[in-house]
Scaffold this motif. Structure first.
Motif, PDB file in Angstrom:
ATOM      1  N   SER A  43       0.807  -1.221   0.000  1.00 62.52           N
ATOM      2  CA  SER A  43       0.000   0.000   0.000  1.00 62.52           C
ATOM      3  C   SER A  43       0.842   1.274   0.000  1.00 62.52           C
ATOM      4  CB  SER A  43      -0.968   0.017   1.181  1.00 62.52           C
ATOM      5  OG  SER A  43      -0.261  -0.089   2.403  1.00 62.52           O
ATOM      6  N   ASN A  44       2.069   1.212   0.529  1.00 58.44           N
ATOM      7  CA  ASN A  44       2.999   2.345   0.484  1.00 58.44           C
ATOM      8  C   ASN A  44       4.406   1.845   0.858  1.00 58.44           C
ATOM      9  OD1 ASN A  44       3.119   2.378   3.390  1.00 58.44           O
ATOM     10  ND2 ASN A  44       1.251   3.612   3.424  1.00 58.44           N
ATOM     11  N   LYS A  45       5.389   2.732   0.791  1.00 59.37           N
ATOM     12  CA  LYS A  45       6.780   2.332   1.072  1.00 59.37           C
ATOM     13  C   LYS A  45       6.951   1.863   2.506  1.00 59.37           C
ATOM     14  CE  LYS A  45      10.373   4.367  -0.478  1.00 59.37           C
ATOM     15  NZ  LYS A  45      11.436   5.310  -0.836  1.00 59.37           N
ATOM     16  N   CYS A  46       6.260   2.496   3.442  1.00 58.14           N
ATOM     17  CA  CYS A  46       6.360   2.092   4.842  1.00 58.14           C
ATOM     18  C   CYS A  46       5.843   0.665   5.026  1.00 58.14           C
ATOM     19  CB  CYS A  46       5.581   3.072   5.727  1.00 58.14           C
ATOM     20  SG  CYS A  46       5.684   2.699   7.483  1.00 58.14           S
ATOM     21  N   ALA A  47       4.743   0.340   4.366  1.00 58.03           N
ATOM     22  CA  ALA A  47       4.194  -1.016   4.452  1.00 58.03           C
ATOM     23  C   ALA A  47       5.157  -2.032   3.845  1.00 58.03           C
ATOM     24  CB  ALA A  47       2.834  -1.077   3.761  1.00 58.03           C
ATOM     25  N   ALA A  48       5.806  -1.677   2.743  1.00 49.83           N
ATOM     26  CA  ALA A  48       6.803  -2.573   2.138  1.00 49.83           C
ATOM     27  C   ALA A  48       7.940  -2.838   3.103  1.00 49.83           C
ATOM     28  CB  ALA A  48       7.322  -1.970   0.840  1.00 49.83           C
ATOM     29  N   ASP A  49       8.397  -1.795   3.778  1.00 49.51           N
ATOM     30  CA  ASP A  49       9.460  -1.913   4.773  1.00 49.51           C
ATOM     31  C   ASP A  49       9.007  -2.810   5.922  1.00 49.51           C
ATOM     32  OD1 ASP A  49      11.706  -1.469   6.400  1.00 49.51           O
ATOM     33  OD2 ASP A  49      11.000   0.498   7.052  1.00 49.51           O
ATOM     34  N   ALA A  50       7.821  -2.547   6.479  1.00 45.88           N
ATOM     35  CA  ALA A  50       7.324  -3.304   7.632  1.00 45.88           C
ATOM     36  C   ALA A  50       7.047  -4.763   7.278  1.00 45.88           C
ATOM     37  CB  ALA A  50       6.060  -2.648   8.181  1.00 45.88           C
ATOM     38  N   GLN A  51       6.391  -5.002   6.161  1.00 43.04           N
ATOM     39  CA  GLN A  51       6.010  -6.363   5.791  1.00 43.04           C
ATOM     40  C   GLN A  51       7.203  -7.254   5.467  1.00 43.04           C
ATOM     41  OE1 GLN A  51       2.799  -7.798   5.772  1.00 43.04           O
ATOM     42  NE2 GLN A  51       2.445  -5.963   6.975  1.00 43.04           N
ATOM     43  N   THR A  52       8.328  -6.638   5.102  1.00 42.03           N
ATOM     44  CA  THR A  52       9.531  -7.418   4.783  1.00 42.03           C
ATOM     45  C   THR A  52      10.616  -7.227   5.841  1.00 42.03           C
ATOM     46  OG1 THR A  52      10.484  -5.670   3.387  1.00 42.03           O
ATOM     47  CG2 THR A  52       9.054  -7.318   2.295  1.00 42.03           C
ATOM     48  N   SER A  53      10.226  -6.681   6.988  1.00 36.33           N
ATOM     49  CA  SER A  53      11.172  -6.464   8.108  1.00 36.33           C
ATOM     50  C   SER A  53      12.457  -5.768   7.672  1.00 36.33           C
ATOM     51  CB  SER A  53      11.499  -7.777   8.797  1.00 36.33           C
ATOM     52  OG  SER A  53      10.559  -8.041   9.806  1.00 36.33           O
ATOM     53  N   GLY A  54      12.323  -4.784   6.814  1.00 32.08           N
ATOM     54  CA  GLY A  54      13.461  -3.965   6.418  1.00 32.08           C
ATOM     55  C   GLY A  54      14.169  -4.357   5.143  1.00 32.08           C
ATOM     56  N   VAL A  55      13.830  -5.494   4.561  1.00 34.07           N
ATOM     57  CA  VAL A  55      14.483  -5.892   3.310  1.00 34.07           C
ATOM     58  C   VAL A  55      14.215  -4.836   2.234  1.00 34.07           C
ATOM     59  CG1 VAL A  55      14.598  -7.616   1.464  1.00 34.07           C
ATOM     60  CG2 VAL A  55      14.526  -8.345   3.853  1.00 34.07           C
ATOM     61  N   PHE A  56      12.978  -4.334   2.184  1.00 37.90           N
ATOM     62  CA  PHE A  56      12.658  -3.271   1.231  1.00 37.90           C
ATOM     63  C   PHE A  56      12.608  -1.914   1.915  1.00 37.90           C
ATOM     64  CE2 PHE A  56      11.303  -6.913  -1.256  1.00 37.90           C
ATOM     65  CZ  PHE A  56      11.767  -6.560  -2.514  1.00 37.90           C
TER      66      PHE A  56
END
Length: 123
Positions: free
Chosen positions: A108-121
């Motif tokens: 849904s946004n860059k923050c969600a990408a970061d959170a859902q991948t535990s920092g990989v993205f």
């Protein structure tokens, strides 16, 4: 005694054979985020040893190690993100300990990408 002047050079050259070759990474990934605004971000990530252009390569490699290189199986971390809908496409290509890696997901946004991948993205 003509060759005595070459002894130090020969010792240096022969001594190089004891130098270990640089360690090649066991895993190499290319990660990218494509935003709806058209902005494309891309980093490289190498693991074992950690490196590449990822800003937190050590943490990203640790996360991937816990998931055996399978990004889809990473346990999300608790992180507060805004509710602003600005979708990003995340992609990863490369190898993890000799196995091919291909990953694609929309968040849904860059923050969600970061959170859902535990920092990989998280770049």
């Amino acid at each position: 005694m003509v060759f005595s002047s070459f002894a130090p050079i020969a010792a240096c050259v022969l001594g190089l054979s004891g130098v270990a070759a640089p360690q090649l990474p066991a895993s190499t990934l290319q990660l990218s985020l494509h935003e709806t605004t058209g902005r494309l971000s891309s980093v490289s990530l190498t693991c074992d040893p950690a490196g590449g252009s990822h800003p937190k390569s050590d943490a990203a490699c640790a996360t991937l190690t816990g998931a055996d290189g399978d990004i889809a199986h990473i346990k999300p971390r608790l992180q507060r993100c805004t509710m602003i809908y600005a979708p990003v496409d995340a992609a990863a290509f490369g190898t993890w300990h000799g196995k091919p890696v291909t990953f694609h997901a929309t968040f849904s946004n860059k923050c969600a990408a970061d959170a859902q991948t535990s920092g990989v993205f998280g770049f």
